[in-house]
Motif scaffolding. Structure first.
Motif, short mmCIF file in Angstrom:
data_model
loop_
_atom_site.label_atom_id
_atom_site.label_comp_id
_atom_site.label_asym_id
_atom_site.label_seq_id
_atom_site.Cartn_x
_atom_site.Cartn_y
_atom_site.Cartn_z
N ILE A 87 0.86 -1.16 0.00
CA ILE A 87 -0.04 -0.16 0.10
C ILE A 87 0.89 1.16 0.11
O ILE A 87 0.70 2.19 -0.66
N PHE A 88 2.05 1.07 0.87
CA PHE A 88 2.93 2.22 0.74
C PHE A 88 3.66 2.62 -0.36
O PHE A 88 3.87 3.50 -0.54
N LEU A 89 4.05 1.50 -1.03
CA LEU A 89 4.58 1.55 -2.40
C LEU A 89 3.92 2.09 -3.18
O LEU A 89 4.39 3.09 -4.20
N GLY A 90 2.37 1.92 -3.30
CA GLY A 90 1.74 2.68 -4.40
C GLY A 90 1.55 4.07 -4.05
O GLY A 90 1.30 4.76 -5.01
N SER A 91 1.54 4.41 -2.68
CA SER A 91 1.39 5.89 -2.25
C SER A 91 2.65 6.88 -2.22
O SER A 91 2.75 7.84 -2.00
N SER A 92 3.82 5.83 -2.39
CA SER A 92 5.03 6.51 -2.52
C SER A 92 5.44 7.62 -3.79
O SER A 92 4.87 7.26 -4.88
N THR A 93 5.78 8.79 -3.14
CA THR A 93 6.41 9.85 -4.13
C THR A 93 7.53 10.04 -4.60
O THR A 93 8.04 11.07 -5.51
N THR A 94 8.29 9.50 -3.79
CA THR A 94 9.95 9.80 -3.80
C THR A 94 10.50 8.45 -3.72
O THR A 94 10.01 7.41 -3.16
N TYR A 95 11.64 8.44 -4.48
CA TYR A 95 12.55 7.13 -4.50
C TYR A 95 13.22 6.65 -3.25
O TYR A 95 12.79 5.51 -3.02
N GLU A 96 13.35 7.66 -2.22
CA GLU A 96 13.91 7.20 -0.91
C GLU A 96 12.83 6.43 -0.24
O GLU A 96 12.91 5.57 0.41
N PHE A 97 11.40 7.03 -0.33
CA PHE A 97 10.40 6.32 0.43
C PHE A 97 10.09 5.07 -0.17
O PHE A 97 9.83 3.91 0.40
N PHE A 98 9.97 4.97 -1.65
CA PHE A 98 9.79 3.85 -2.46
C PHE A 98 10.92 2.51 -2.13
O PHE A 98 10.71 1.71 -1.73
N MET A 99 12.13 3.05 -1.93
CA MET A 99 13.39 2.00 -1.65
C MET A 99 13.27 1.42 -0.10
O MET A 99 13.42 0.51 0.11
N PHE A 100 12.90 2.44 0.60
CA PHE A 100 12.39 2.14 2.01
C PHE A 100 11.45 0.85 2.19
O PHE A 100 11.85 -0.21 2.94
N PHE A 101 10.43 1.00 1.65
CA PHE A 101 9.39 0.10 1.78
C PHE A 101 9.70 -1.30 0.88
O PHE A 101 9.45 -2.35 1.39
#
Length: 385
Positions: A87-101
């Motif tokens: 769910i968080f991957l779908g709502s991530s708007t930056t590379y850093e957030f996407f990579m963290f999840f």
């Protein structure tokens, strides 16, 4: 097989397909994600590489952290984390957030696969070999489904919807896992350094481990850089069209379920591996051709070569030592996924700096050296097996 065991098998197969879909869903989307987050080819390649890296080191990490753990509980808890991260991957708007999840996913995916394999091996001890072939076929099918559906959903809806739909599929799997009749513990090996060193002293094992490291390095490298190569050939190609090139991955199901017939045709396992390697190398050379339809057909043959080597090598590695099968299998997977992790990352750097053809020439050189290694050590397997 009783109805309960059949239902348990259905649940396990469904869960494997979903987990492998999660693993590989990002692959056809990498050019799109690179544009979306304004990142390089190398950074986009990390979305797949990170999970493979954790699959490589998980036999060591989980072996020391978890002595004994209820397989069903580990499955449910890990799946809940996976449900949330998607769910968080779908709502991530930056590379850093996407990579963290994605990294959090990389931590729980090995735990889920370990539990599933453990349940599959222990729920019906009379049919372990059949169940393991089902496991291999399910992982291949999951990798195929994940790639094709993510491309289809991203093209027709949005890339965010890929991750939301995966979350829904995981939610369904959590419901099914609760229905599992199996209540045993997961088989987690705690490797002793002395045992590992003893296995590595055996030239037969080091040969097979090096073989699979190199083969999966090349295989993962081609499939990970492929979406960027296709965008270079045609900027109009959609994510769904890119994902269709991964249909060749389905060859793995045919090969894994017919590996005994293939070995019989070539007389021995080593002959089959050598043929598979020569074929794999031959097809890799032709991937330089800048035509999408040609590439589509070549990927089928490319996957045929790789899965022939992989399925035969797995069986060969498991037949070499009567004891410590869990450890030898765990080490096989470590070398296999380590090759995949490095292959998903390093070739993308080379591709960015030097282009597709140079990447392929390096792959061909690695496969040629691997072929020489197997050919010069072939007698080890005939004499000592």
């Amino acid at each position: 097989m009783s109805f309960v065991k059949k239902f348990d098998l259905f649940i396990i197969v469904y869960c494997i397909i979903i987990i492998l879909s999660v693993m590989y869903a990002t692959q056809p989307l990498q050019p799109l994600l690179a544009r979306e987050f304004d990142i390089s080819v190398t950074k986009a390649s990390q979305f797949t590489a990170i999970i493979m890296l954790f699959l490589a080191i998980s036999p060591i990490i989980y072996g020391y952290i978890l002595e004994k753990v209820n397989a069903k509980k580990m499955l449910i808890n890990s799946s809940i984390i996976l449900f949330i991260t998607n769910i968080f991957l779908g709502s991530s708007t930056t590379y850093e957030f996407f990579m963290f999840f994605r990294t959090v996913e990389a931590l729980v995916v090995p735990a889920i696969l370990t539990s599933l394999m453990s349940i599959l091996a222990n729920m019906d001890k009379e049919n372990v070999k059949f169940n393991m072939s089902i496991y291999v076929a399910s992982t291949v099918f999951g990798g195929l489904v994940g790639r094709v559906f993510s491309g289809f959903i991203a093209t027709n809806f949005s890339y965010q919807f890929v991750f939301y739909s995966l979350s829904f599929a995981i939610l369904v799997s959590i419901y099914f896992i609760n229905k599992l009749s199996y209540e045993g513990e997961a088989d987690i090996v705690k490797p002793k350094i002395s045992d590992v060193l003893e296995i590595l002293k055996d030239k037969r094992f080091t040969t097979i481990y090096l073989l699979m490291f190199c083969v999966f390095f090349v295989f993962a490298g081609v499939l990970n850089v492929l979406p960027f190569r296709l965008k270079d050939i045609s900027t109009d190609i959609s994510e769904f069209q890119i994902s269709l090139l991964y249909l060749g991955y389905g060859m793995g199901i045919l090969v894994s379920l017919n590996s005994k017939k293939i070995i019989r045709f070539f007389k021995t396992e080593v002959n089959t591996i050598i043929f598979g390697l020569v074929f794999f190398l031959f097809i890799t050379v032709f991937l330089v051709l800048p035509n999408i339809m040609t590439m589509f057909l070549l990927i089928f043959l490319f996957c045929l070569g790789m899965f022939t080597v992989h399925s035969v090598s797995t069986g060969l590695a498991n037949s070499l030592k009567a004891s410590q099968k869990s450890l030898t299998s765990g080490m096989y997977l470590t070398f296999y996924y380590l090759g995949g992790a490095i292959g998903s990352f390093i070739p993308s750097i080379i591709y960015e700096k030097f282009g597709w053809n140079i990447v392929l020439y390096i792959f061909c050189f690695i496969l040629f050296l691997t072929l020489i290694l197997i050919f010069t050590r072939r007698k080890l397997f005939i004499e000592e097996k």
